[in-house]
Scaffold this active site. Sequence first.
Site, mmCIF file in Angstrom:
data_model
loop_
_atom_site.group_PDB
_atom_site.id
_atom_site.type_symbol
_atom_site.label_atom_id
_atom_site.label_comp_id
_atom_site.label_asym_id
_atom_site.label_seq_id
_atom_site.Cartn_x
_atom_site.Cartn_y
_atom_site.Cartn_z
ATOM 1 N N PRO A 18 36.789 16.063 13.242
ATOM 2 C CA PRO A 18 35.557 15.276 13.156
ATOM 3 C C PRO A 18 35.531 14.527 11.823
ATOM 4 O O PRO A 18 35.524 15.150 10.765
ATOM 5 C CB PRO A 18 34.454 16.348 13.216
ATOM 6 C CG PRO A 18 35.104 17.601 12.738
ATOM 7 C CD PRO A 18 36.567 17.496 13.034
ATOM 8 N N GLN A 72 29.592 18.590 16.403
ATOM 9 C CA GLN A 72 29.586 19.290 15.118
ATOM 10 C C GLN A 72 28.298 18.999 14.348
ATOM 11 O O GLN A 72 27.892 17.844 14.225
ATOM 12 C CB GLN A 72 30.778 18.881 14.252
ATOM 13 C CG GLN A 72 30.905 19.777 13.020
ATOM 14 C CD GLN A 72 31.955 19.314 12.043
ATOM 15 O OE1 GLN A 72 31.781 18.314 11.365
ATOM 16 N NE2 GLN A 72 33.049 20.074 11.937
ATOM 17 N N CYS A 102 32.655 20.118 4.618
ATOM 18 C CA CYS A 102 32.538 18.780 4.027
ATOM 19 C C CYS A 102 32.325 18.888 2.523
ATOM 20 O O CYS A 102 31.366 19.520 2.068
ATOM 21 C CB CYS A 102 31.390 18.004 4.658
ATOM 22 S SG CYS A 102 31.170 16.366 3.912
ATOM 23 N N LYS A 141 34.232 25.079 11.221
ATOM 24 C CA LYS A 141 35.282 24.458 10.404
ATOM 25 C C LYS A 141 34.890 24.620 8.941
ATOM 26 O O LYS A 141 33.760 24.328 8.552
ATOM 27 C CB LYS A 141 35.431 22.974 10.737
ATOM 28 C CG LYS A 141 36.550 22.303 9.932
ATOM 29 C CD LYS A 141 36.893 20.924 10.483
ATOM 30 C CE LYS A 141 38.162 20.410 9.795
ATOM 31 N NZ LYS A 141 37.873 19.617 8.593
ATOM 32 N N ASP A 206 47.043 17.720 5.827
ATOM 33 C CA ASP A 206 48.355 17.130 5.505
ATOM 34 C C ASP A 206 49.325 16.999 6.685
ATOM 35 O O ASP A 206 50.503 16.710 6.468
ATOM 36 C CB ASP A 206 49.061 17.916 4.389
ATOM 37 C CG ASP A 206 48.336 17.812 3.060
ATOM 38 O OD1 ASP A 206 47.499 16.906 2.918
ATOM 39 O OD2 ASP A 206 48.594 18.651 2.170
ATOM 40 N N GLY A 228 43.567 14.844 11.252
ATOM 41 C CA GLY A 228 42.477 13.953 10.871
ATOM 42 C C GLY A 228 42.972 12.589 10.466
ATOM 43 O O GLY A 228 43.196 11.708 11.290
ATOM 44 N N ARG A 229 43.198 12.407 9.162
ATOM 45 C CA ARG A 229 43.487 11.075 8.630
ATOM 46 C C ARG A 229 44.727 10.425 9.248
ATOM 47 O O ARG A 229 44.787 9.203 9.386
ATOM 48 C CB ARG A 229 43.616 11.148 7.107
ATOM 49 C CG ARG A 229 42.282 11.354 6.402
ATOM 50 C CD ARG A 229 42.438 11.597 4.910
ATOM 51 N NE ARG A 229 43.021 12.898 4.610
ATOM 52 C CZ ARG A 229 43.391 13.283 3.407
ATOM 53 N NH1 ARG A 229 43.268 12.458 2.376
ATOM 54 N NH2 ARG A 229 43.901 14.489 3.203
#
Length: 330
Positions: A18, A72, A102, A141, A206, A228-229
């Site tokens: 998310p 979420q 976060c 998470k 990563d 994610g990224r």
Amino acid sequence: MVKIGNIELPDFPLLLAPMEDVSDPPFRRLCKQHGADLMYSEFISSEGLIRDAMKSRMKLDIFDYERPVGIQIFGGDEEAMELSAKIVDTVQPDLVDINFGCPVKKVVCKGAGAGVLKDVDLMVRLTKAVIKGTNLPVTVKTRLGWDESSINIDEVAERLQDIGVQALTVHARTRAQMYKGHSDWSHIERVKNNPRITMPIFGNGDIDSPQKALEYKNKYGLDGMMIGRAAIGYPWIFDEIKHYFKTGELLPPPDMEARIQAAQNHLTWSMEWKGERVGIVEMRRHYTNYFKGIHSFKEYRQKLVTNDSPEELMKIFDEIRDAYSDYQIV
């Protein structure tokens, strides 16, 4: 097979993280098409849901083709978290996920997100409130801890499982690291190897190539991984990892037509979901990622980010097709 409540996922599933201002329905749709096994909404403020804030409510939109999909939520107030879980229940996602990871200052300052890592008792109370407010499976998470000297993921995992959490995803950094430095998955491996832990444990941080995904899969022995990224502007990452797991071979990178088609679809679905104007403007941040590394693309990117007409934007995509018809991506 990995199970979260009644949700059955394939062996070693790949989850889409998310991500604020990224993981909306148009982006999730692309990732689903390219192999994501479980996806989540952008994180939603429990306070925003209760206030009926339009942006928070809009993030509740989910579609059947996305399933399984989780909503979420985050917050630092027990009553607000319970009420927001009840609101989430009404749109019938497959699960409710709580964000205790976060690291952004404006979230942490409110005693939410990774801010809760300083107070595990509060984390437990907030999680109990969400479990009380929903009939859906509840997952979490989080991160390893607040900083290097206070890594508490072992205690967090045990206490969350004890109150009914059904899966845990751990971003293998501390809050102090933000998104910098290297992630350390050995802490997640230790949680997974704890004989008391029976819920699925997923790793995050990563994973940016099929080779690294396979290395981490074999090295740490977790139940799956969250990406994610690396998926931003590159939804093909999920298919590429799965293919590499099966064959040990790398798929060729998506060609120019595949990139153009993905960007066009993303734009079209964004306009359909957000409205034409907002869809066009918010899509602009994605073009750099779809066409990263493409030779002499700056001129076309400039056109894409300055044009407000859907018809003209589609013509620009056709220009790109013509200009790069013989372009080889290696």
